[in-house]
Design a protein around this motif. Structure first.
Motif: not given
Length: 406
Positions: A86-92, A165-171
């Protein structure tokens, strides 16, 4: 009413609720961002398909994993992988890279969902499963309710990166659950052999089989609306990104109430089967009626009612499955049931991607609702007959009674 492990019931609910918050926020944000960038129905359908295809394709492998590998290992490893993806998704910003990363995320969901579902009956015990389902659904509904609304606000203010990025934290909540839950599934080879020796198969349980077919048929016909919904609300009804998020949230708000109403008292399997027929017909009628809305505000009461029926349906399904599926095979059942439902999702999303570029969104929504009502009507008779054939006491038949004690 007492749970086998009340601490774990509430801990699992919180972890899933936080995860649902991130999931729904990211999914809504992706749909809104793609629509605002001018992506067509094919691109949106591709994202939705990527979110369910792994659940279908990996079901045989996932069922074995969940029933054989320690649940703590599965939840921690998969949760960390999902956070990284999910963090990678925020970068593309590339649509097809996003589709690939959504596929990775969905592969994790394919594992964690049946793991959590198989753990819950162990935590709740046979008499507490209905209330435990309601508690879990409350947390899920709160997360699902806040997620779309928050996504609409964040996308409008900051774009796509912040909600992802928030979603990455929730995981990380999934990772925490894996580390903190005391209840663990470590089904031994002897337990698996004993379960298989009963020769339990879903096709031999008339009620579960009929229920699976009916739900799959409704999902197939109605979920075309998932692709069309953003165009119907934004373009046809002139709704804002925030209004789209609030409409999506209204459904989950209704689910919260429906889950608790369903858990109000114990019911026999036969009664639950009949109620599920009525509620699924109601769901199709609600979608059909929504197609005649003239403004966004008219969708709110419909989606609240639809969510309430959906919440009750989920609760009833969880209770029936916990009663009737052997404990050692719950991972296999939930993985394969999820595969059937998500295969229906997959076909619905694909159809939606084709239809939305060829027909008016309103006409598609009305067609989806009408097809859903027809599908349930055609599939309801076997379920109604299976419910009528149940023992008067309503308890699961002898095989299912063994389930509760296994």
């Amino acid at each position: 009413m007492y749970f086998t492990s009340a601490r774990d019931v509430y801990l699992l609910a919180v972890a899933r609720g936080v995860s649902f918050l991130g999931d729904f926020m990211a999914a809504t944000a992706l749909l809104l961002a793609l629509q605002e960038r001018g992506a067509g129905g094919i691109a949106i359908a591709a994202v939705l398909i990527a979110s369910v295809l792994p659940v279908v394709a990996l079901a045989p492998l996932v069922g074995r994993l969940v029933d054989r590998v320690d649940s703590r290992i599965l939840l921690t490893v998969v949760g960390l992988g999902q956070a990284a993806s999910c963090a990678a998704m925020a970068l593309t910003t590339n649509v097809w890279v996003l589709v690939g990363l959504v596929t990775v995320l969905a592969s994790g969901v394919a594992i964690t969902t049946p793991t959590f579902s198989a753990l819950l009956p162990e935590m709740a015990g046979p008499d507490g499963i209905g209330r435990a389902m309601a508690i879990g659904q409350t947390a899920n509904s709160v997360g699902s309710l806040a997620g779309p609304a928050l996504a609409g606000v964040l996308v409008g203010a900051f774009g796509l990166r912040t909600p992802l990025l928030i979603d990455a934290v929730t995981y990380l909540a999934v990772v925490a659950a894996g580390l903190l839950l005391r209840t663990r599934r470590r089904v031994s080879a002897q337990e698996r052999a004993a379960a298989h020796s009963r020769e339990w198969k879903i096709r031999d349980d008339r009620m579960l089989l009929a229920l699976t077919v009916m739900i799959g048929a409704l999902v197939l016909t109605v979920n075309v609306d998932m692709v069309v919904g953003v165009f119907f609300i934004r373009d046809t009804l002139g709704g804002s990104p925030a209004e789209f998020g609030f409409v999506e949230g209204a459904w989950t708000a209704g689910m919260l109430a429906g889950g608790w109403l369903a858990a109000a008292r114990a019911r026999t399997d036969a009664t639950l089967g009949r109620l599920l027929v009525v509620m699924h017909l109601g769901t199709g009628l609600i979608v059909l009626t929504s197609g005649f809305a003239a403004m966004v505000v008219m969708l709110y009461p419909l989606w609240l009612l639809g969510g309430a029926t959906n919440g009750a349906e989920n609760n009833f399904l969880g209770v029936i499955a916990a009663r009737r599926v052997p404990a050692a095979l719950r991972g296999k059942f939930f993985a394969r049931f999820g595969a059937v439902i998500n295969a229906a999702n997959l076909l619905g999303y694909a159809a939606g991607g084709v239809l939305v570029d060829r027909f008016e969104p309103r006409h598609i929504v009305i067609g989806c609702g009408a097809a859903g009502v027809l599908a349930v009507a055609l599939c309801a008779l076997p379920l109604w007959r299976a419910a009528a054939a149940e023992a008067p006491a309503g308890a699961p038949a002898s095989a299912a009674s063994a389930v509760a004690s296994s």
